[in-house]
Design a protein around this motif. Structure first.
Motif, PDB file in Angstrom:
ATOM      1  N   LYS A  83     -70.332 -53.305  33.064  1.00 19.96           N
ATOM      2  CA  LYS A  83     -71.416 -53.890  32.266  1.00 19.96           C
ATOM      3  C   LYS A  83     -72.054 -52.840  31.357  1.00 19.96           C
ATOM      4  N   ILE A  84     -72.266 -51.633  31.892  1.00 16.64           N
ATOM      5  CA  ILE A  84     -72.910 -50.586  31.084  1.00 16.64           C
ATOM      6  C   ILE A  84     -71.991 -50.127  29.955  1.00 16.64           C
ATOM      7  N   TYR A  85     -70.707 -49.946  30.239  1.00 14.52           N
ATOM      8  CA  TYR A  85     -69.785 -49.547  29.173  1.00 14.52           C
ATOM      9  C   TYR A  85     -69.729 -50.620  28.076  1.00 14.52           C
ATOM     10  N   ALA A  86     -69.796 -51.886  28.472  1.00 11.64           N
ATOM     11  CA  ALA A  86     -69.798 -52.962  27.473  1.00 11.64           C
ATOM     12  C   ALA A  86     -71.054 -52.880  26.606  1.00 11.64           C
ATOM     13  N   GLN A  87     -72.196 -52.594  27.237  1.00 11.61           N
ATOM     14  CA  GLN A  87     -73.435 -52.463  26.468  1.00 11.61           C
ATOM     15  C   GLN A  87     -73.398 -51.264  25.523  1.00 11.61           C
ATOM     16  N   LYS A  88     -72.655 -50.247  25.914  1.00 11.27           N
ATOM     17  CA  LYS A  88     -72.519 -49.057  25.058  1.00 11.27           C
ATOM     18  C   LYS A  88     -71.471 -49.260  23.966  1.00 11.27           C
ATOM     19  N   GLY A  89     -70.805 -50.438  23.961  1.00 14.14           N
ATOM     20  CA  GLY A  89     -69.810 -50.740  22.944  1.00 14.14           C
ATOM     21  C   GLY A  89     -68.433 -50.209  23.254  1.00 14.14           C
ATOM     22  N   GLN A  90     -68.197 -49.682  24.455  1.00 11.00           N
ATOM     23  CA  GLN A  90     -66.891 -49.138  24.846  1.00 11.00           C
ATOM     24  C   GLN A  90     -66.122 -50.240  25.590  1.00 11.00           C
ATOM     25  N   THR A  91     -65.587 -51.163  24.810  1.00  9.98           N
ATOM     26  CA  THR A  91     -64.997 -52.375  25.375  1.00  9.98           C
ATOM     27  C   THR A  91     -63.786 -52.094  26.253  1.00  9.98           C
ATOM     28  N   GLU A  92     -62.914 -51.175  25.849  1.00 12.20           N
ATOM     29  CA  GLU A  92     -61.701 -50.910  26.620  1.00 12.20           C
ATOM     30  C   GLU A  92     -62.037 -50.368  28.006  1.00 12.20           C
ATOM     31  N   LYS A  93     -62.999 -49.433  28.075  1.00 16.99           N
ATOM     32  CA  LYS A  93     -63.415 -48.910  29.376  1.00 16.99           C
ATOM     33  C   LYS A  93     -64.040 -50.020  30.218  1.00 16.99           C
ATOM     34  N   ALA A  94     -64.844 -50.861  29.568  1.00 19.99           N
ATOM     35  CA  ALA A  94     -65.478 -51.970  30.274  1.00 19.99           C
ATOM     36  C   ALA A  94     -64.424 -52.898  30.861  1.00 19.99           C
ATOM     37  N   GLU A  95     -63.372 -53.185  30.065  1.00 16.30           N
ATOM     38  CA  GLU A  95     -62.290 -54.051  30.549  1.00 16.30           C
ATOM     39  C   GLU A  95     -61.594 -53.429  31.755  1.00 16.30           C
ATOM     40  N   GLY A  96     -61.339 -52.137  31.671  1.00 18.31           N
ATOM     41  CA  GLY A  96     -60.641 -51.456  32.760  1.00 18.31           C
ATOM     42  C   GLY A  96     -61.403 -51.562  34.070  1.00 18.31           C
TER      43      GLY A  96
END
Length: 648
Positions: free
Chosen positions: A199-212
């Protein structure tokens, strides 16, 4: 000198009786154990009643708290405040919950401190009071000893710092949680931590890390034995595993990733991810609300792309699933969206039918919220009694401490020097005089207040009536009148000590008052007093002498000046939301009565009615009541009607 000797003997007597016999000590010990058992039973019943009847639960908590305060049992007091905080949390009164958890934490033994800190932090978080929540979770982190306690503290810190916009700090806390969960091989905890990191990576705009992180979390969540392992770990830690918390973390991560997809214009990826969630969640009972919500949001994507048929199919399934698991909010939202989809598809009959279902669901939701708000308000109102209870016992404790100090001083004086005893006795004499003088002053003030509650004109005219009976040598009537008058005075003086009395006690005063007035003006009026048979007068509270002034006005300013014999009706009736006291007379009416009054009478009547209005206003404000009064003319020829509303 005689006074000093008397004081010495009294002091000696007190000192001899100050030491309780051993038998009484044993009796107190037995009584204390009995009180503890009673507290346990009350708190157990309060926990059981918490969901179905919060008002009943808070009464039992109050009684348990009263016993624990009286016995100076801090551990039990802490337990009472904790249960009260749980009740506040149950009805959503988070500021009150945090207040009571804080009291519990201050009184509780050390082995309960950590659990209370966790509850206190959660209450602050939900208030929201993020600064206090952060400080509380930091305290829990400092004293945490078990892995579960450390995980709870760091999860709380992660949530609060993220709510404060400190994403990097929140990420650090969740990564620490992930390490702790890996150390004890808690798959459910690992899955939850990874979902929070996603959730935090998605909020930071790092979609690929968020998906992983999300897919890794989801993979663990889908393992068949994760829940059993999580429950075993929770049992070892003395806690309860809640799969809903894990599902919530996964749902929040999905929404943050999909928010990025929408910003990037990748509708296909959003549909793909949401379908993935649906597929993996369909076999989990706790995930069914998530399935319904995901289908609704898939439909929204289809609608944005103009694929109405696909959207309708998803929304129909969303409504069906939400209905099966009792998720009224999701169902209402899906119905609203489905109605719009039917309209876009030009299926207006289904659009109208679905819209009507949507309106019906919304009404049900509003009713539930209104009921919850009423329940919350009732609990908050009842909790005022607990606050007054604390103040009452605090004052009582101060008085007991003062008394104990006095007894100690007396004992020292008795076994000390005679001169010191003499000085103490003389000082006690002057203290006694001072206390007595203050008590007399308070009594005078109280008597003055009581005198103002009885109409001086009534007393004066009553004595004139006695004089009239004596002048006519009607000694029996005079004696009977004096006896009734004395009884009325006693009732009024007794009841005036209370802010509120029962309706039955008030009606006893009214009945006796009407009897006296009828004896005085027998040729002027007759009266009829009726009470609805379904009214439980003993359970309804009114302010003392609230009804009598209106009856006095009817007799003295309406019926007394009527040439023919008048009639007074006093009717106490039951309404759906109140008790209504209706006082009606067929006297000369307010307008004609005003013309006949002297200027002094007009001033007295105005002040009297104004005092009643002020009393009603104060009662409504202090006790959260809704007393009301309405005065009207019966007709143009005369007569007055007063309607007094008493809340039930």
């Amino acid at each position: 000198m005689r006074l000093i000797i008397s004081l010495f003997l009294i002091t000696l007597s007190f000192s001899l009786f100050a030491q309780p016999p051993k038998a009484k000590k044993k009796e107190r010990s037995s009584s204390f154990s009995k009180a503890q058992r009673q507290e346990d039973l009350l708190l157990q019943e309060a926990r059981q009643d918490m969901n179905k009847s919060p008002q009943t639960a808070i009464h039992k908590i109050e009684e348990a708290l009263r016993i624990s305060i009286r016995n100076k049992d801090k551990g039990r007091q802490a337990e009472c405040y904790e249960v009260l905080g749980d009740l506040n949390s149950q009805v959503g009164s988070w500021p009150l919950a945090s207040e009571n958890y804080k009291k519990a934490e201050a009184l509780a033994p050390s082995h309960r401190q950590k659990a209370l800190l966790l509850k206190l932090g959660n209450a602050y978080e939900r208030t929201p009071d993020l600064n206090n929540a952060l400080e509380t979770y930091k305290r829990l982190e400092r004293v945490a000893s078990s892995t579960e306690e450390k995980v709870n503290a760091k999860n709380g810190l992660g949530r609060v710092t993220l709510a404060q916009g400190k994403k990097d700090k929140a990420l650090q806390y969740y990564e620490e949680v992930l390490d702790l969960e890996k150390q004890r091989n808690n798959k459910a905890g690992i899955s939850t931590a990874k979902a929070n990191i996603s959730k935090i990576y998605a909020q930071k705009g790092q979609t690929e890390k968020a998906e992983g992180y999300y897919y890794s979390s989801d993979s663990l969540a889908n393992q068949m034995d994760y829940e059993e392992e999580a429950m075993e770990i929770a049992e070892d830690e003395g806690l309860e595993f809640e799969p809903q918390a894990q599902q919530q973390a996964l749902d929040e991560a999905v929404e943050e990733i999909n928010a990025n997809y929408r910003r990037q214009g990748r509708a296909d990826k959003e549909i793909e991810l949401r379908n993935h969630v649906v597929k993996n969640s369909e076999q989990k009972a706790q995930a069914q609300p998530s399935v319904s919500a995901q289908k609704k949001k898939i439909a929204e994507v289809y609608l944005s792309q103009g694929e109405t048929k696909k959207a309708i199919k998803e929304l129909e399934e969303s409504v069906q699933i939400a209905d099966s698991v009792g998720e009224t909010n999701i169902k209402a939202e899906a119905l609203g969206a489905l109605s719009k989809a039917y309209k876009e598809d030009k299926d207006y009959s289904k659009a109208l039918e679905t819209y009507e279902q949507f309106v019906s669901e919304q009404e049900a939701i509003f009713q539930q919220r209104e009921e919850a708000l009423k329940q919350q308000t009732a609990v908050v109102t009842q909790q005022k009694d607990i606050a007054s209870l604390e103040q009452e016992f605090e004052a009582l404790q101060k008085a007991k401490d003062l008394q104990a100090e006095q007894l100690k001083n007396q004992k020292i004086v008795i076994y000390g020097l005679s001169l010191l005893l003499l000085i103490l006795l003389i000082a006690s004499y002057f203290i006694y005089k001072n206390v007595k003088a203050r008590r007399i002053a308070h009594q005078k003030l109280a008597l003055k207040s009581l005198r103002t509650q009885m109409n001086p004109h009534f007393i004066f005219n009553a004595l004139n009536s006695v004089n009239h009976f004596i002048a006519k040598s009607d000694e029996r009537s005079a004696n009977r009148f004096i006896a009734d008058f004395s009884r009325l005075m006693r009732l009024v003086l007794d009841q005036s000590q209370n802010d509120l009395i029962s309706l039955s006690e008030e009606m006893e005063i009214i009945n006796l008052y009407l009897k006296l007035e009828h004896n005085r003006f027998r040729d002027k009026f007759d009266y009829d007093l009726t009470i609805h048979p379904d009214i439980e007068a003993d359970k309804i509270e009114v302010s003392p002498m609230l009804i009598q002034p209106f009856i006095e006005n009817a007799v003295w300013h309406g019926l007394r000046y009527k040439e023919a014999e008048g009639k007074l009706w006093v009717k106490v009736d039951k309404m759906p939301d109140r008790i209504e006291v209706e006082i009606t007379d067929n006297g000369i009416g307010r307008k004609k009565s005003q013309e006949l009054k002297t200027s002094n009478q007009k001033k007295h009547n105005s002040i009297g009615l104004k005092n009643i209005e002020n009393r009603l206003e104060l009662i409504n404000s202090l006790y959260d009541k809704k007393f009301s009064v309405k005065i009207e003319d019966v007709d143009e020829d005369g007569g007055t009607r007063v309607r007094l509303g008493i809340p039930v």
